[in-house]
Write a protein that holds these residues in place. Sequence first.
Motif, short mmCIF file in Angstrom:
data_model
loop_
_atom_site.label_atom_id
_atom_site.label_comp_id
_atom_site.label_asym_id
_atom_site.label_seq_id
_atom_site.Cartn_x
_atom_site.Cartn_y
_atom_site.Cartn_z
N PHE A 25 0.84 -1.20 0.00
CA PHE A 25 0.00 0.00 0.00
C PHE A 25 0.88 1.26 0.00
O PHE A 25 0.48 2.30 -0.52
CB PHE A 25 -0.90 -0.03 1.23
N TRP A 26 2.05 1.14 0.60
CA TRP A 26 2.96 2.28 0.75
C TRP A 26 4.01 2.21 -0.36
O TRP A 26 4.81 1.29 -0.41
CB TRP A 26 3.63 2.24 2.12
N ARG A 27 4.02 3.20 -1.26
CA ARG A 27 4.82 3.06 -2.48
C ARG A 27 5.84 4.18 -2.67
O ARG A 27 6.48 4.24 -3.72
CB ARG A 27 3.89 2.98 -3.70
N SER A 28 6.02 5.05 -1.70
CA SER A 28 6.99 6.12 -1.89
C SER A 28 8.40 5.55 -1.94
O SER A 28 8.80 4.78 -1.07
CB SER A 28 6.91 7.13 -0.74
N PRO A 29 9.18 5.94 -2.94
CA PRO A 29 10.57 5.47 -3.04
C PRO A 29 11.51 6.16 -2.06
O PRO A 29 12.67 5.78 -1.95
CB PRO A 29 10.94 5.80 -4.48
N VAL A 30 11.02 7.16 -1.35
CA VAL A 30 11.87 7.92 -0.43
C VAL A 30 12.08 7.18 0.89
O VAL A 30 13.14 7.26 1.50
CB VAL A 30 11.28 9.32 -0.18
N ARG A 31 11.05 6.44 1.31
CA ARG A 31 11.17 5.77 2.60
C ARG A 31 12.31 4.76 2.59
O ARG A 31 12.55 4.08 1.59
CB ARG A 31 9.87 5.06 2.96
N GLY A 32 12.99 4.67 3.74
CA GLY A 32 14.08 3.72 3.86
C GLY A 32 14.74 3.86 5.22
O GLY A 32 14.57 4.88 5.91
N ALA A 33 15.50 2.86 5.61
CA ALA A 33 16.09 2.84 6.94
C ALA A 33 17.07 3.99 7.14
O ALA A 33 17.11 4.61 8.21
CB ALA A 33 16.79 1.51 7.17
N ARG A 34 17.86 4.30 6.12
CA ARG A 34 18.85 5.37 6.29
C ARG A 34 18.18 6.74 6.40
O ARG A 34 18.57 7.58 7.21
CB ARG A 34 19.83 5.36 5.12
N PHE A 35 17.14 6.97 5.60
CA PHE A 35 16.39 8.22 5.66
C PHE A 35 15.81 8.40 7.06
O PHE A 35 15.93 9.47 7.67
CB PHE A 35 15.27 8.18 4.61
N THR A 36 15.19 7.36 7.59
CA THR A 36 14.61 7.42 8.93
C THR A 36 15.67 7.58 10.00
O THR A 36 15.48 8.30 10.98
CB THR A 36 13.78 6.14 9.19
N ARG A 222 16.35 10.67 -1.81
CA ARG A 222 16.28 10.77 -0.35
C ARG A 222 17.08 11.96 0.16
O ARG A 222 16.68 12.63 1.12
CB ARG A 222 16.77 9.47 0.28
N ARG A 223 18.19 12.25 -0.49
CA ARG A 223 18.95 13.44 -0.10
C ARG A 223 18.14 14.70 -0.37
O ARG A 223 18.15 15.65 0.41
CB ARG A 223 20.27 13.49 -0.87
N GLY A 224 17.42 14.69 -1.50
CA GLY A 224 16.56 15.83 -1.80
C GLY A 224 15.46 16.00 -0.78
O GLY A 224 15.12 17.13 -0.39
N VAL A 229 13.34 18.94 4.11
CA VAL A 229 13.07 19.02 5.54
C VAL A 229 13.96 20.09 6.19
O VAL A 229 13.49 20.90 6.99
CB VAL A 229 13.30 17.66 6.22
N GLY A 230 15.24 20.09 5.83
CA GLY A 230 16.16 21.09 6.37
C GLY A 230 15.76 22.50 5.98
O GLY A 230 15.85 23.43 6.79
N ALA A 231 15.30 22.67 4.74
CA ALA A 231 14.88 24.00 4.28
C ALA A 231 13.65 24.46 5.06
O ALA A 231 13.53 25.65 5.41
CB ALA A 231 14.57 23.96 2.79
N GLY A 232 12.73 23.53 5.34
CA GLY A 232 11.56 23.88 6.13
C GLY A 232 11.95 24.33 7.53
O GLY A 232 11.41 25.31 8.06
#
Length: 423
Positions: A25-36, A222-224, A229-232
């Motif tokens: 159901f969750w299809r975002s390619p951004v999610r991942g252990a390193r991002f979290t 993921r870097r983007g 997030v940092g810009a926010g």
Amino acid sequence: MPERRRTRSLSARLSALYTPANPRFWRSPVRGARFTAVLGIVLLAGLTLLFVTGLLSYAAYNPDLNPVNDKTPGKGLLGFYLFSWPTGPHWLYRLTQGLHVTVGIVLVPVLLAKLWSVIPRLFALPPARSVGHALERLSLLLLIGGALFQFITGLLNIQLDYLFPGSFYTLHFYGAWVFLAGFVTHTVLKAPQAVRVLRNGIPRGEPDTLAAPDPLPATLSRRGALAMVGAGSLLLLITSAGRSFDGPLRRMALLTPRGGTDPGPGPNAFQVNKTAAAVRITPADTGERWRLTVRGPAGEFRFSRAELLAMEQHSAALPIACVEGWSTSDQQWRGVRLSDLAALAGFPDRPPGVFVESLQRGGSFRKAALRDNQVRDGRSLLALEVNGAPLSPDHGYPARIIVPAAPGVLNTKWVETLTFGEL
């Protein structure tokens, strides 16, 4: 055993449906252990700072001194205090509470991104595969619920919008301890894993359980995403931190009140939170009939403003720092030392604490207690003037308390009575 197999079978069937319980159901390619993990480490540092500065803010109220300073019912062992709040450096509360509020605002995008990154796990079935897994899920519930509650009530307090039932002071106090329980448990369980992922990545042959099994085509790396997030957070820093500084930076604090409405020109042109009109103080209350009552072992004394001005006057350059995070620069206050008034009340050698009462007839902190070290400090004044002019009604005319490093609400305005001695 049959009952256990039926439970597993039900969980398997629910997971197979195209619902949030289904990993596909969750299809975002951004999610991942390193991002979290990156977001988690930032939150670990930031939330730890928030909790420490929150404890310091609690200590600054002298919670053990008098019930009027701490209105938390049934606090028990949770209401411990670390030390008597000092009077130096005079900008101490301005720094600690400014950090508490500013860091809290800046962490909002990080917190939201972290919650987004792990949201698939909130729907994972079965709810608990083992005791350790159940503990992890419980800590996650306390962490997420506590964090959202603390951030929402804190942001509303900054905006002076008290939409929640009850006292912000009490709600934020108990909410902090619920959040801490989840935060500590979750950190113990997850911090070692996050550090390993950041150092070495996902071990070869192990799946990335946070990554989507069937991701959509990538439109953002993921870097983007981390950069967004940092810009926010940077935008929130720019538009909020200025409420603690004068000049252009204060005018840039578009997202936070800067201590109330525009204070206008003149010597009294600096921020004010509570106006005389808001607490229904009239010119009749502060006019010629006003008298300051001073009580102590030597008896009860009443002084007019003219009599107070005839006493030896002292000056102190002190800021006002409020729990909402805003503060002023140092203002030049002038008035009678609290220690001199304590001597008149019967304590010539070692002044004790003082119980302060305001003309204000309602609302919180119309009464407050100050510790003996605050009374003894030569910069602690019953102020009659500021920046070379009489106090304005909104700044506490005819007399107000000003104490170095104290929260703004303990710098009582429109003072009516000072009682030195037992608190």
